[in-house]
Design a protein around this motif. Sequence first.
Motif, PDB file in Angstrom:
ATOM      1  N   ARG A 171       1.014  -1.294   0.069  1.00 41.76           N
ATOM      2  CA  ARG A 171       0.058  -0.031   0.062  1.00 41.76           C
ATOM      3  C   ARG A 171       1.014   1.171  -0.116  1.00 41.76           C
ATOM      4  N   ARG A 172       2.044   1.080   0.847  1.00 39.15           N
ATOM      5  CA  ARG A 172       2.692   2.432   0.922  1.00 39.15           C
ATOM      6  C   ARG A 172       3.453   2.801  -0.548  1.00 39.15           C
ATOM      7  N   ASP A 199       0.808   4.146  -3.317  1.00 41.58           N
ATOM      8  CA  ASP A 199       0.231   5.129  -2.848  1.00 41.58           C
ATOM      9  C   ASP A 199       1.680   6.266  -3.191  1.00 41.58           C
ATOM     10  N   TYR A 210      -3.251   5.051  -6.431  1.00 40.48           N
ATOM     11  CA  TYR A 210      -4.004   4.886  -5.243  1.00 40.48           C
ATOM     12  C   TYR A 210      -5.533   3.988  -5.751  1.00 40.48           C
TER      13      TYR A 210
END
Length: 228
Positions: A48-49, A52, A57
């Motif tokens: 996720r990091r 992003d 996203y």
Amino acid sequence: MLFFDPTFIFLIPAIILAIWAQALVSQRFTYYSKVRSTFGITGAELARRLLDNSGLYDIKIETIPGQLTDHYDPRAKVVRLSQATYNNSSIAALGVVAHEIGHALQHAKNYAPLVVRNAFAPVASFGSYFSWVIFFMGILFWSPTMIRFGIVLFSLVVLFTLITLPVEFDASKRAKRLLAEMGMPESEVIAVNKVLSAAAMTYIASMAMAMLQLLRMIFIAGLFGRRD
């Protein structure tokens, strides 16, 4: 010959390479799965990091059963992480996850080899399933056209394995760069490289197997041609 095929000997080097590559990736993944990364985050959190940070996203993250079943699905725009990496904070898990994010970045940037591979995938899948069937039907009914068509179909499978190599190597290169940019210590990046390099050997083994299978087909066709 159809019942006892001595041309199987063509495949022995690729079989040995495949067994060695699978053993190597299993050994390295198992070893580094026991070494916790100083990042202290799980594979899912890392994914996720990294997504992003790259502005991706809209890409989802899901978990799937198994070990080393991780993959990026460009059609669904989903990174699917195996149970061995999703909630794992080991060096091996984070390396595999970063590799799959590398594929997501390739897709987002229209990386040319990936675009070509995705376009080839349906044809290669068809060739993988039906090339040998068509080839041996051609031998059974002595149809040179079917024999040649079977060889051409399998040639596309070989081409697919060749195209796959730069895609996988580039994803691993991106993975190591992403982890280094996030601050992963050099010693851990080196460990990640060992895991990903071992995984890359399985793709090289697949390519070798496909190429030797094609050589075997051509050899068999030549034998039957001389009998005509």
